[in-house]
Scaffold this active site. Structure first.
Site, PDB file in Angstrom:
ATOM      1  N   ARG A 150       1.024  -1.265   0.037  1.00  0.00           N
ATOM      2  CA  ARG A 150       0.274   0.318  -0.561  1.00  0.00           C
ATOM      3  C   ARG A 150       0.413   1.189   0.227  1.00  0.00           C
ATOM      4  O   ARG A 150       0.697   2.264  -1.068  1.00  0.00           O
ATOM      5  CB  ARG A 150      -0.908   0.114   1.569  1.00  0.00           C
ATOM      6  N   MET A 168     -11.404   2.745  -3.612  1.00  0.00           N
ATOM      7  CA  MET A 168     -11.566   2.430  -2.762  1.00  0.00           C
ATOM      8  C   MET A 168     -10.551   1.596  -2.160  1.00  0.00           C
ATOM      9  O   MET A 168     -10.826  -0.272  -1.883  1.00  0.00           O
ATOM     10  CB  MET A 168     -12.854   0.949  -3.450  1.00  0.00           C
ATOM     11  N   ILE A 174      -7.494   1.229   0.723  1.00  0.00           N
ATOM     12  CA  ILE A 174      -6.828   2.157   2.379  1.00  0.00           C
ATOM     13  C   ILE A 174      -5.622   2.999   1.755  1.00  0.00           C
ATOM     14  O   ILE A 174      -4.830   2.299   1.646  1.00  0.00           O
ATOM     15  CB  ILE A 174      -6.737   0.614   3.936  1.00  0.00           C
ATOM     16  N   ASN A 197     -12.202  12.633   1.576  1.00  0.00           N
ATOM     17  CA  ASN A 197     -12.548  11.370   1.392  1.00  0.00           C
ATOM     18  C   ASN A 197     -14.002  11.717   1.080  1.00  0.00           C
ATOM     19  O   ASN A 197     -14.911  12.378   1.401  1.00  0.00           O
ATOM     20  CB  ASN A 197     -12.400  10.857   2.694  1.00  0.00           C
ATOM     21  N   HIS A 220     -18.162   9.040   1.480  1.00  0.00           N
ATOM     22  CA  HIS A 220     -18.109   8.207   2.184  1.00  0.00           C
ATOM     23  C   HIS A 220     -19.955   8.223   2.605  1.00  0.00           C
ATOM     24  O   HIS A 220     -19.863   9.331   2.942  1.00  0.00           O
ATOM     25  CB  HIS A 220     -17.584   7.937   3.529  1.00  0.00           C
ATOM     26  N   GLU A 224     -24.196  13.255  -2.416  1.00  0.00           N
ATOM     27  CA  GLU A 224     -22.687  13.425  -2.535  1.00  0.00           C
ATOM     28  C   GLU A 224     -22.461  14.603  -3.700  1.00  0.00           C
ATOM     29  O   GLU A 224     -21.252  15.562  -3.348  1.00  0.00           O
ATOM     30  CB  GLU A 224     -22.126  11.926  -2.299  1.00  0.00           C
TER      31      GLU A 224
HETATM   32  C1  GAR Z   1     -19.619   6.853  -3.723  1.00  0.00           C
HETATM   33  O1  GAR Z   1     -20.893   6.384  -2.762  1.00  0.00           O
HETATM   34  C2  GAR Z   1     -18.615   7.401  -2.507  1.00  0.00           C
HETATM   35  O2  GAR Z   1     -19.266   7.257  -1.570  1.00  0.00           O
HETATM   36  C3  GAR Z   1     -17.734   5.553  -1.963  1.00  0.00           C
HETATM   37  O3  GAR Z   1     -18.170   5.067  -3.097  1.00  0.00           O
HETATM   38  C4  GAR Z   1     -19.114   5.375  -4.241  1.00  0.00           C
HETATM   39  C5  GAR Z   1     -18.104   5.726  -5.039  1.00  0.00           C
HETATM   40  O4  GAR Z   1     -19.125   6.593  -7.059  1.00  0.00           O
HETATM   41  N1  GAR Z   1     -17.057   5.448  -1.434  1.00  0.00           N
HETATM   42  C6  GAR Z   1     -16.451   4.393  -0.393  1.00  0.00           C
HETATM   43  O5  GAR Z   1     -17.444   3.638  -0.077  1.00  0.00           O
HETATM   44  C7  GAR Z   1     -15.157   4.737   0.249  1.00  0.00           C
HETATM   45  N2  GAR Z   1     -15.648   4.050   1.224  1.00  0.00           N
HETATM   46  P1  GAR Z   1     -18.771   6.342  -7.552  1.00  0.00           P
HETATM   47  O6  GAR Z   1     -17.541   6.028  -8.279  1.00  0.00           O
HETATM   48  O7  GAR Z   1     -19.831   7.322  -8.937  1.00  0.00           O
HETATM   49  O8  GAR Z   1     -18.325   8.304  -7.351  1.00  0.00           O
END
Ligand code: GAR
Length: 191
Positions: free
Chosen positions: A59, A84, A86, A101, A103, A168
């Protein structure tokens, strides 16, 4: 930084393009070749790079490469928009208070990769999304913006995810603006 569909990345690009956010998306980094985010970047004319985590021994080495990629183009802020993986101190410390970030829950509830499933399984009637500064503990760090999303009796993962995404896309540009203001990169009057 994006791993999947890239809808939050696209929302940020549009917010910059329509003047909502006085900023520019200088670079997208993806870790999954050909992912939706990469395709959107090609379509939108945003420079992108692939740093495939499968090709890095740790990582930390991936995060060193990420930090270098962003330093090469001299960005002020970095947004994990559906990243996705860490992240480690290698990236976090390269961008102190400059790494954000998004979430899909109201943190500190439902940390981790399956936040929407966790909210549905817990039977809560309210969830949402959180934009926050990144710290080494996963899905922790100072909260910048949150939005609440009610859960309906007949919601599935897909219907709930769609409404969370909608929120979001609204709060990610706002979080960038707030983070930039905190750093003095924007005055409160800008944006
Ligand atoms: C989003 O819902 C974001 O919050 C989540 O991945 C999705 C990406 O959507 N992130 C996580 O779960 C991080 N732990 P996108 O590719 O359409 O922007």
């Amino acid at each position: 930084m994006a791993s999947g569909a890239g809808s939050n990345f696209e929302a940020l690009v549009h917010a910059c393009g329509d003047g909502t956010l006085p900023a520019e998306v200088a670079l997208l980094v993806v870790n999954n070749p050909g992912c939706g985010a990469q395709q959107r970047a090609e379509h939108l004319g945003v420079p992108w790079r692939l740093l495939d985590h499968r090709l890095f021994a740790s990582r930390e080495l991936l995060d060193q490469a990420l930090a270098q990629a962003f330093q090469d183009v001299q960005v002020d802020l970095v947004v994990m928009a559906g990243w996705m993986r860490i992240v480690t101190a290698e990236l976090i410390q390269a961008f102190p208070d400059r790494l954000l970030n998004i979430h899909p829950s109201l943190l500190p509830s439902f940390r981790g990769a399956r936040a929407i499933e966790q909210a549905l399984a817990a039977g809560v009637t309210l969830t949402g999304c959180t934009a926050h500064l990144v710290r080494e503990e996963v899905d922790s760090g100072p909260i910048l913006v949150q939005a609440a999303v009610p859960i309906a009796m007949d919601d599935t993962r897909e219907t709930l995810a769609q409404r969370i995404h909608h929120q979001e896309h609204r709060i990610v540009p706002l979080a960038v603006q707030l983070a930039a203001q905190r750093l003095g990169l924007l005055t409160p009057a800008q944006g």
